[in-house]
Write a protein that holds these residues in place. Sequence first.
Motif, PDB file in Angstrom:
ATOM      1  N   GLY A 168      -2.149  21.914  -2.280  1.00  7.80           N
ATOM      2  CA  GLY A 168      -1.281  21.025  -1.515  1.00  7.80           C
ATOM      3  C   GLY A 168      -0.018  20.662  -2.267  1.00  7.80           C
ATOM      4  N   ALA A 169      -0.123  20.550  -3.602  1.00  5.54           N
ATOM      5  CA  ALA A 169       1.044  20.184  -4.405  1.00  5.54           C
ATOM      6  C   ALA A 169       2.114  21.263  -4.421  1.00  5.54           C
ATOM      7  CB  ALA A 169       0.609  19.871  -5.836  1.00  5.54           C
ATOM      8  N   THR A 170       1.751  22.500  -4.077  1.00  6.60           N
ATOM      9  CA  THR A 170       2.748  23.574  -4.065  1.00  6.60           C
ATOM     10  C   THR A 170       3.668  23.487  -2.854  1.00  6.60           C
ATOM     11  OG1 THR A 170       1.292  25.105  -2.861  1.00  6.60           O
ATOM     12  CG2 THR A 170       1.139  25.093  -5.280  1.00  6.60           C
ATOM     13  N   GLY A 171       3.299  22.661  -1.859  1.00  9.18           N
ATOM     14  CA  GLY A 171       4.137  22.501  -0.686  1.00  9.18           C
ATOM     15  C   GLY A 171       3.852  23.468   0.439  1.00  9.18           C
ATOM     16  N   VAL A 172       2.687  24.156   0.406  1.00  6.26           N
ATOM     17  CA  VAL A 172       2.360  25.108   1.466  1.00  6.26           C
ATOM     18  C   VAL A 172       1.985  24.360   2.736  1.00  6.26           C
ATOM     19  CG1 VAL A 172       1.602  26.852  -0.199  1.00  6.26           C
ATOM     20  CG2 VAL A 172      -0.052  25.225   0.752  1.00  6.26           C
ATOM     21  N   ALA A 173       1.823  25.075   3.827  1.00  2.00           N
ATOM     22  CA  ALA A 173       1.490  24.479   5.118  1.00  2.00           C
ATOM     23  C   ALA A 173       0.089  23.865   5.074  1.00  2.00           C
ATOM     24  CB  ALA A 173       1.552  25.540   6.212  1.00  2.00           C
ATOM     25  N   PRO A 174      -0.124  22.776   5.839  1.00  2.00           N
ATOM     26  CA  PRO A 174      -1.437  22.131   5.855  1.00  2.00           C
ATOM     27  C   PRO A 174      -2.571  23.085   6.248  1.00  2.00           C
ATOM     28  CG  PRO A 174       0.184  20.729   6.920  1.00  2.00           C
ATOM     29  CD  PRO A 174       0.861  22.042   6.662  1.00  2.00           C
ATOM     30  N   PHE A 284     -27.029  24.155  -2.792  1.00  2.00           N
ATOM     31  CA  PHE A 284     -26.184  24.625  -1.681  1.00  2.00           C
ATOM     32  C   PHE A 284     -25.791  23.459  -0.770  1.00  2.00           C
ATOM     33  CE2 PHE A 284     -25.540  26.157   2.619  1.00  2.00           C
ATOM     34  CZ  PHE A 284     -24.682  27.230   2.435  1.00  2.00           C
ATOM     35  N   LEU A 285     -26.789  22.666  -0.370  1.00  2.00           N
ATOM     36  CA  LEU A 285     -26.524  21.579   0.572  1.00  2.00           C
ATOM     37  C   LEU A 285     -25.632  20.498  -0.035  1.00  2.00           C
ATOM     38  CD1 LEU A 285     -30.070  21.214   2.181  1.00  2.00           C
ATOM     39  CD2 LEU A 285     -28.021  22.180   3.235  1.00  2.00           C
ATOM     40  N   PHE A 286     -25.931  20.128  -1.271  1.00  2.00           N
ATOM     41  CA  PHE A 286     -25.159  19.040  -1.872  1.00  2.00           C
ATOM     42  C   PHE A 286     -23.768  19.496  -2.299  1.00  2.00           C
ATOM     43  CE2 PHE A 286     -29.223  16.971  -1.900  1.00  2.00           C
ATOM     44  CZ  PHE A 286     -28.914  15.631  -1.796  1.00  2.00           C
ATOM     45  N   PHE A 287     -23.644  20.752  -2.750  1.00  2.00           N
ATOM     46  CA  PHE A 287     -22.300  21.248  -3.054  1.00  2.00           C
ATOM     47  C   PHE A 287     -21.479  21.295  -1.773  1.00  2.00           C
ATOM     48  CE2 PHE A 287     -18.909  24.244  -3.512  1.00  2.00           C
ATOM     49  CZ  PHE A 287     -18.486  24.126  -4.823  1.00  2.00           C
ATOM     50  N   GLY A 288     -22.093  21.836  -0.702  1.00  2.00           N
ATOM     51  CA  GLY A 288     -21.371  21.925   0.561  1.00  2.00           C
ATOM     52  C   GLY A 288     -20.933  20.575   1.074  1.00  2.00           C
ATOM     53  N   THR A 289     -21.816  19.583   0.974  1.00  2.00           N
ATOM     54  CA  THR A 289     -21.469  18.229   1.425  1.00  2.00           C
ATOM     55  C   THR A 289     -20.355  17.637   0.571  1.00  2.00           C
ATOM     56  OG1 THR A 289     -23.739  17.874   2.172  1.00  2.00           O
ATOM     57  CG2 THR A 289     -22.370  15.923   1.858  1.00  2.00           C
ATOM     58  N   GLY A 290     -20.507  17.797  -0.743  1.00  2.00           N
ATOM     59  CA  GLY A 290     -19.470  17.270  -1.634  1.00  2.00           C
ATOM     60  C   GLY A 290     -18.137  17.957  -1.435  1.00  2.00           C
ATOM     61  N   ALA A 291     -18.163  19.290  -1.242  1.00  2.00           N
ATOM     62  CA  ALA A 291     -16.915  20.044  -1.078  1.00  2.00           C
ATOM     63  C   ALA A 291     -16.250  19.784   0.260  1.00  2.00           C
ATOM     64  CB  ALA A 291     -17.201  21.539  -1.240  1.00  2.00           C
ATOM     65  N   LEU A 292     -17.024  19.316   1.241  1.00  2.00           N
ATOM     66  CA  LEU A 292     -16.440  19.029   2.552  1.00  2.00           C
ATOM     67  C   LEU A 292     -15.569  17.787   2.529  1.00  2.00           C
ATOM     68  CD1 LEU A 292     -16.315  19.633   5.627  1.00  2.00           C
ATOM     69  CD2 LEU A 292     -18.381  18.221   5.866  1.00  2.00           C
ATOM     70  N   LEU A 293     -15.946  16.802   1.723  1.00  2.00           N
ATOM     71  CA  LEU A 293     -15.229  15.522   1.736  1.00  2.00           C
ATOM     72  C   LEU A 293     -13.743  15.653   1.400  1.00  2.00           C
ATOM     73  CD1 LEU A 293     -17.892  13.129   0.149  1.00  2.00           C
ATOM     74  CD2 LEU A 293     -17.362  13.523   2.555  1.00  2.00           C
ATOM     75  N   PRO A 294     -13.341  16.424   0.369  1.00  2.00           N
ATOM     76  CA  PRO A 294     -11.905  16.517   0.085  1.00  2.00           C
ATOM     77  C   PRO A 294     -11.109  17.191   1.194  1.00  2.00           C
ATOM     78  CG  PRO A 294     -13.214  17.320  -1.775  1.00  2.00           C
ATOM     79  CD  PRO A 294     -14.134  17.172  -0.634  1.00  2.00           C
ATOM     80  N   VAL A 295     -11.781  17.968   2.042  1.00  2.00           N
ATOM     81  CA  VAL A 295     -11.080  18.718   3.093  1.00  2.00           C
ATOM     82  C   VAL A 295     -10.936  17.895   4.369  1.00  2.00           C
ATOM     83  CG1 VAL A 295     -11.036  20.944   4.313  1.00  2.00           C
ATOM     84  CG2 VAL A 295     -12.141  20.777   2.094  1.00  2.00           C
ATOM     85  N   LEU A 296     -11.705  16.805   4.484  1.00  2.00           N
ATOM     86  CA  LEU A 296     -11.710  16.032   5.728  1.00  2.00           C
ATOM     87  C   LEU A 296     -10.318  15.595   6.201  1.00  2.00           C
ATOM     88  CD1 LEU A 296     -14.898  13.777   5.345  1.00  2.00           C
ATOM     89  CD2 LEU A 296     -14.548  15.713   6.902  1.00  2.00           C
ATOM     90  N   PRO A 297      -9.439  15.106   5.325  1.00  2.00           N
ATOM     91  CA  PRO A 297      -8.108  14.696   5.818  1.00  2.00           C
ATOM     92  C   PRO A 297      -7.371  15.822   6.522  1.00  2.00           C
ATOM     93  CG  PRO A 297      -8.475  13.836   3.614  1.00  2.00           C
ATOM     94  CD  PRO A 297      -9.602  14.785   3.889  1.00  2.00           C
ATOM     95  N   TRP A 298      -7.474  17.041   6.007  1.00  2.00           N
ATOM     96  CA  TRP A 298      -6.782  18.173   6.647  1.00  2.00           C
ATOM     97  C   TRP A 298      -7.501  18.598   7.929  1.00  2.00           C
ATOM     98  CZ3 TRP A 298      -6.677  17.347   1.423  1.00  2.00           C
ATOM     99  CH2 TRP A 298      -5.418  17.355   0.829  1.00  2.00           C
ATOM    100  N   ILE A 299      -8.819  18.420   7.960  1.00  2.00           N
ATOM    101  CA  ILE A 299      -9.565  18.719   9.194  1.00  2.00           C
ATOM    102  C   ILE A 299      -9.108  17.801  10.314  1.00  2.00           C
ATOM    103  CG2 ILE A 299     -11.860  18.609  10.273  1.00  2.00           C
ATOM    104  CD1 ILE A 299     -13.049  19.624   7.699  1.00  2.00           C
ATOM    105  N   GLY A 301      -6.214  16.595  10.711  1.00  2.00           N
ATOM    106  CA  GLY A 301      -4.803  16.783  11.028  1.00  2.00           C
ATOM    107  C   GLY A 301      -3.822  16.102  10.104  1.00  2.00           C
ATOM    108  N   MET A 302      -4.276  15.531   9.007  1.00  2.00           N
ATOM    109  CA  MET A 302      -3.340  14.903   8.077  1.00  2.00           C
ATOM    110  C   MET A 302      -2.634  15.971   7.254  1.00  2.00           C
ATOM    111  SD  MET A 302      -5.513  11.648   6.620  1.00  2.00           S
ATOM    112  CE  MET A 302      -6.268  10.455   7.720  1.00  2.00           C
ATOM    113  N   SER A 303      -1.569  15.576   6.608  1.00  2.00           N
ATOM    114  CA  SER A 303      -0.828  16.507   5.753  1.00  2.00           C
ATOM    115  C   SER A 303      -0.044  15.727   4.707  1.00  2.00           C
ATOM    116  CB  SER A 303       0.129  17.363   6.597  1.00  2.00           C
ATOM    117  OG  SER A 303       1.095  16.544   7.252  1.00  2.00           O
ATOM    118  N   LEU A 309      -3.747  11.267  -0.527  1.00  2.00           N
ATOM    119  CA  LEU A 309      -4.257   9.929  -0.822  1.00  2.00           C
ATOM    120  C   LEU A 309      -5.598   9.684  -0.147  1.00  2.00           C
ATOM    121  CD1 LEU A 309      -0.989   7.781  -0.568  1.00  2.00           C
ATOM    122  CD2 LEU A 309      -2.257   8.428  -2.635  1.00  2.00           C
ATOM    123  N   ALA A 310      -5.720  10.150   1.109  1.00  2.00           N
ATOM    124  CA  ALA A 310      -6.990   9.988   1.819  1.00  2.00           C
ATOM    125  C   ALA A 310      -8.111  10.748   1.118  1.00  2.00           C
ATOM    126  CB  ALA A 310      -6.845  10.468   3.263  1.00  2.00           C
ATOM    127  N   ALA A 311      -7.803  11.955   0.649  1.00  2.00           N
ATOM    128  CA  ALA A 311      -8.808  12.757  -0.060  1.00  2.00           C
ATOM    129  C   ALA A 311      -9.228  12.064  -1.356  1.00  2.00           C
ATOM    130  CB  ALA A 311      -8.247  14.142  -0.363  1.00  2.00           C
TER     131      ALA A 311
END
Length: 364
Positions: A168-174, A284-299, A301-303, A309-311
């Motif tokens: 995200g810091a590189t400025g690419v599209a959401p 698998f389950l806990f990694f997947g759950t943990g890895a999902l949380l940082p992506v939620l803002p983009w899911i 529609g945030m950008s 900040l939300a992540a």
Amino acid sequence: MPSAAPDLEPAEATPRERRKWAQYLADERAEAAVYRRLARRKDGEEREILLELEQAEKRHEQHWLTLLGEEPKRLPPASFTTRVTAFFASRFGSVFALALAQRAEARSPYDDDPYATPAMRADEKVHHEVVRGLAARSRRSFSGTFRAAVFGANDGLVSNLALVLGIGATGVAPQFVLVSGIAGLLAGALSMAAGEFVSVRSQRELLESTRESTYADAGLPDLDIDQNELALVYRTRGMSDDTAQAKARATIRAAHAGRLPTQAVGDNSYEEVGGAWRAAASSFLFFGTGALLPVLPWIFGMSGVTAILAALIVVGLALLLTGATVGLLSGASPLPRALRQLAIGFGAAGVTYVLGMIFGVDMG
């Protein structure tokens, strides 16, 4: 001989002292109820131990009731920790309740209270060790799966937060950040599960190879009692030369008499290691759950900075919860572990974010 608590008639006590004794009374009753509830979910020796702890808390309860002179008209609520412990004990009876009880016994206020008897102070210290021992049994039974779950959740949170912040810091599209985050989630979860499976299976196989073997037992009746190497076997298992020689001669004599020894070859359950499939699924389950949380803002529609900040907020709360849970279950203070987890996670994310900004500027 230890001195007893000071003599004090109920009428001589100050209102502050009476309030404190009433609080002690409420806490002792609540703790006795916790042990009683835990005992209902156990059997055998553990049940008996917990019921004896309940009786010990009732002795302490009676001490404060005697000082008060009568049952208080209004008893204060038990401490927050005791109420949380009671919640887990009544609904789950899990290691969480034992871990909380262990911490409660370690924080006894009786050490500084002149009206608690020396026996009560000693009781609290012994109770801590008893509960610690009971908790250790539960910790061993799920430590392998728990380790995989904690590592999985923490790795998912930190690695995917670092990934999405760096990109995200590189400025690419959401949309590109979102796709990268989902790809990181799937790749990381599969990699973690495979790694845990191989790791646990390999560790169990290695431990299996270290167990004492009965391979040579069938040949014991044919050994010469004076010329044999059986003592060397016992020496490799840690016996001294004299002890090994004596055991070897006794074993061969028994074998010649037709009594092959029944050898204890050790426990092969390896509770601390856990099962390979359980560890893989947990990871698998806990990694997947943990890895999902940082992506939620983009899911959602945030950008830009808002999504970042939300992540950070979502992942920060999850890191605090993970660290506090580890601290709690290990019988330690949850706050330092929570802050340590947060510092490590945000430190890694900060480094990748700065690198992303540098690469973004360079590409620009």
